[in-house]
Design an enzyme around this catalytic site. Structure first.
Site, short mmCIF file in Angstrom:
data_model
loop_
_atom_site.label_atom_id
_atom_site.label_comp_id
_atom_site.label_asym_id
_atom_site.label_seq_id
_atom_site.Cartn_x
_atom_site.Cartn_y
_atom_site.Cartn_z
N CYS A 1 -5.50 6.58 -2.74
CA CYS A 1 -4.78 5.32 -2.93
C CYS A 1 -3.42 5.68 -3.52
O CYS A 1 -3.35 6.21 -4.63
CB CYS A 1 -5.55 4.39 -3.86
SG CYS A 1 -4.67 2.86 -4.27
N CYS B 1 0.86 -1.19 0.00
CA CYS B 1 0.00 0.00 0.00
C CYS B 1 0.90 1.23 0.00
O CYS B 1 1.72 1.40 0.90
CB CYS B 1 -0.92 -0.01 1.21
SG CYS B 1 -1.95 1.47 1.37
N THR C 1 -0.66 3.75 -4.46
CA THR C 1 -0.27 3.01 -5.65
C THR C 1 -1.23 3.31 -6.80
O THR C 1 -0.84 3.28 -7.97
CB THR C 1 -0.23 1.50 -5.39
OG1 THR C 1 -1.49 1.06 -4.86
CG2 THR C 1 0.89 1.15 -4.42
N ASN D 1 1.18 -4.13 -6.91
CA ASN D 1 -0.18 -4.64 -6.82
C ASN D 1 -0.92 -4.22 -8.09
O ASN D 1 -0.51 -3.30 -8.80
CB ASN D 1 -0.89 -4.15 -5.55
CG ASN D 1 -0.91 -2.64 -5.43
OD1 ASN D 1 -0.39 -1.92 -6.26
ND2 ASN D 1 -1.54 -2.14 -4.38
#
Length: 291
Positions: free
Chosen positions: A230, A87, A232, A164
């Site tokens: 967020c 994260c 990423t 991710n």
């Protein structure tokens, strides 16, 4: 019944429950992690971060074989208790947590190696926040159709992996971005095997000012729903817009999310192009909860 001491933190409104477990002794099951993150019956957060020494968790021990400096491991899970690779906002908050708990010394201008399921991430302390080198990124392609509530027509999404998985969708206007209902998970066709975060992005007008690209973004995170930010996802959105804009696009970006502004920078490294994420990281309160 277990009494757990925790810290609440956030990065541009993307919030986390952090717990210290250096020796890996806590039994933090997915159900307990979800209970901690529950906004009505728990502390409330987009994710749960356990601070554990790398030598005390199998994934961390594997990383120590190649990077012995990664003393601490960020054991991250989404709000529903499912494990996630990494994260971007969370790792900055994690660095702040390690620093303020006295687990590490990190003067401004220095870097800290942190273990994650996406590999070792170097976090650099700035005067007013932290910057994380997320390493090499990967273009996963543009064969995904994205359907979302209040988005009249399915749109193509660009797959980007920054440790991710993400699917980025370009929209035409701020009005279109504001209208999308992200209280319901977007539908991806084909659906990625491990799911993906989905970012909806609109370029600023002008797109580039003083050599810096500018975009606005909203996101639906797998396992958490819509979040105020967020990290990423901001990186993936900037990479996607640069890809669409072509070779003349800049390598530095400002990404406006509902919780604030994040910085993204692409730069060359020995193993290929890396991407860095910068922004604030705050710890807001501590407490205890019975599980």
């Amino acid at each position: 019944m277990t009494t757990l001491r925790f810290t609440k933190g956030h990065g541009t409104g993307n919030d986390f429950v952090l717990v210290s477990d250096p020796e890996g002794a806590l039994e933090l099951t997915p159900a307990r992690r979800a209970a901690l993150a529950d906004r009505r019956f728990g502390v409330g957060a987009d994710g749960v971060i356990r601070a554990v020494r790398s030598e005390s968790i199998p994934e961390g021990r594997a990383l120590l074989e190649t990077d012995p400096d990664a003393e601490w491991f960020m054991d991250y899970s989404n709000a529903d208790g499912s494990v996630s690779e990494m994260c971007g906002n969370g790792i900055r908050v994690f660095a702040r947590y390690l620093l303020e708990r006295g687990h590490v010394a990190l003067p401004p201008g220095q870097s800290l190696a942190i273990g994650t399921r996406a590999g070792v991430i170097d976090v650099h302390r700035l005067a007013d926040g932290f910057a994380a080198d997320l390493g090499r990124w990967r273009l996963d392609g543009g064969d995904t159709l994205v359907r979302a509530r209040e988005l009249p027509v399915a749109r193509p999404g660009l797959g980007i992996n920054v440790g991710n998985p993400h699917v980025v969708v370009a929209l035409a206007s701020d009005e279109e971005l504001d209208a999308v209902d992200l209280g319901v998970a977007p539908l991806l066709d084909p659906a990625p095997p491990a799911g993906a975060n989905v970012e909806f992005v609109v370029p600023a007008d002008p797109l580039v000012a003083d050599g810096v690209g500018r975009i606005r973004m909203r996101v639906h995170e797998r396992g958490s729903g819509e979040t105020l930010s967020c990290g990423t996802g901001a990186v993936a959105a900037a990479l996607a817009v640069r890809y669409w804009a072509g070779e003349s696009a800049p390598n530095e970006w400002r990404v406006r999310v509902p919780g604030g502004v994040l910085g993204v920078r692409m730069f060359p490294a020995e193993d290929g192009e890396h991407v860095a994420l910068s922004g604030p990281a705050e710890l807001v309160f501590e407490g205890e909860i019975r599980l």
